[in-house]
Design an enzyme around this catalytic site. Structure first.
Site, PDB file in Angstrom:
ATOM      1  N   ARG A 131     -19.044  30.042 -39.081  1.00 31.16           N
ATOM      2  CA  ARG A 131     -18.339  29.649 -40.295  1.00 31.16           C
ATOM      3  C   ARG A 131     -18.413  28.138 -40.468  1.00 31.16           C
ATOM      4  NH1 ARG A 131     -12.417  31.367 -39.915  1.00 31.16           N
ATOM      5  NH2 ARG A 131     -13.457  33.400 -39.915  1.00 31.16           N
ATOM      6  N   HIS A 176     -14.733  29.495 -35.158  1.00 29.51           N
ATOM      7  CA  HIS A 176     -15.950  30.096 -35.705  1.00 29.51           C
ATOM      8  C   HIS A 176     -17.037  29.058 -35.929  1.00 29.51           C
ATOM      9  CE1 HIS A 176     -15.353  34.382 -36.752  1.00 29.51           C
ATOM     10  NE2 HIS A 176     -14.070  34.074 -36.738  1.00 29.51           N
ATOM     11  N   ASP A 183     -16.312  38.459 -35.855  1.00 27.33           N
ATOM     12  CA  ASP A 183     -15.322  39.421 -36.341  1.00 27.33           C
ATOM     13  C   ASP A 183     -16.064  40.722 -36.621  1.00 27.33           C
ATOM     14  OD1 ASP A 183     -13.626  37.239 -36.381  1.00 27.33           O
ATOM     15  OD2 ASP A 183     -13.802  36.930 -38.534  1.00 27.33           O
ATOM     16  N   GLU A 241      -5.335  40.012 -33.216  1.00 23.32           N
ATOM     17  CA  GLU A 241      -6.213  40.589 -34.225  1.00 23.32           C
ATOM     18  C   GLU A 241      -7.172  41.578 -33.567  1.00 23.32           C
ATOM     19  OE1 GLU A 241      -6.282  36.686 -37.185  1.00 23.32           O
ATOM     20  OE2 GLU A 241      -7.823  36.910 -35.660  1.00 23.32           O
ATOM     21  N   HIS A 244     -11.235  41.317 -32.830  1.00 22.18           N
ATOM     22  CA  HIS A 244     -11.801  40.340 -31.917  1.00 22.18           C
ATOM     23  C   HIS A 244     -11.830  40.860 -30.492  1.00 22.18           C
ATOM     24  CE1 HIS A 244     -11.280  37.911 -35.361  1.00 22.18           C
ATOM     25  NE2 HIS A 244     -10.019  38.144 -35.365  1.00 22.18           N
TER      26      HIS A 244
END
Length: 244
Positions: A131, A176, A183, A241, A244
């Site tokens: 990212r 990221h 993800d 989360e 992950h």
């Protein structure tokens, strides 16, 4: 990249590398896609200018990065931030093509995860990997616009948007951007559908915690299949989360 310590903050923040390597497409013929992608991303070494003045215009792949689909040809890609189906509700800055890239080390490890899960009847489906910082900056601008709640019913119905920074759902830096974070979810090859994880990707709330108990036993089992396969092959999971 050194091992990542345990943490409880949102993985949109620097200390949280989501599913990150310890120590750490299109199809193969994606020259034009890669050209567009790498013109848009921030330098991966010393360049961290938030105003994009130092973004690379070199169309070559950084030597330690690869197109994920070239290493894991079985991967399914749904790059959410290239689409409008994400918590912002629009395409995110820096996502010029729906192509996942990662460091070679992380991609090679993910290949082992993929091969392992294929024997169990699953494929991996990726939502995000590398990212660029300009994407993180986009998240920040969105979070500051507290009246923009277009996607609230889908991704953060129980969270006051004005508290996203306070609750560490949005931060100035992201793990990221290091290139070893991914993800993802599971795709069932028998049903030809994503498996039911009991909650959507990028949902802000306890429902996303991997060990959340107020879901069905099958949904919990699905989360653990993904989690255990990732850990087995060298990834550090994120404890708030499930993807992950």
């Amino acid at each position: 990249i050194p091992p990542v310590e345990s943490h409880t903050l949102s993985a949109h923040c620097t200390p949280n590398y989501k599913t990150t390597m310890k120590g750490a497409k299109r199809e193969t013929g994606t020259t034009r896609a890669l050209l567009a992608l790498f013109i848009s991303i921030v330098c991966l070494t010393a360049c961290h200018d938030d105003n994009h003045e130092n973004e690379t215009t070199d169309a070559t792949m950084p030597k330690d990065f690869v197109v994920l689909a070239d290493v894991v040809p079985d991967i399914i890609q749904e790059i959410r931030y290239y689409s409008t189906y994400n918590f912002v509700g629009e395409r995110i800055d820096g996502y010029e093509e729906p192509v996942a890239i990662m460091t070679k080390k992380a991609a090679n490890a993910l290949k082992k995860v993929s091969d392992d899960l294929k024997t169990q009847g699953y494929r991996l489906k990726v939502y995000d990997s590398y990212r660029p910082q300009r994407a993180v900056n986009h998240f920040i601008r969105w979070a500051e616009a507290v009246n923009d709640t277009l996607m609230k019913p889908y991704f953060y119905p129980l969270v006051d948007k004005s508290k996203l920074f306070e609750l560490d759902y949005i931060c100035a830096k992201s793990g990221h951007s290091r290139g070893s974070t991914v993800d993802l979810t599971l795709f069932d090859m028998n049903t030809e559908k994503e498996v039911d994880m009991g909650g959507t990707f990028d949902y802000f709330g306890e429902l996303s915690h991997p060990d959340y108990k107020d879901i069905t036993s099958e949904q919990y089992r699905n989360r653990m299949i993904l989690r255990e396969a990732m850990i087995k092959h060298g990834f550090n999971p994120f404890d708030t989360e499930w993807w992950h």
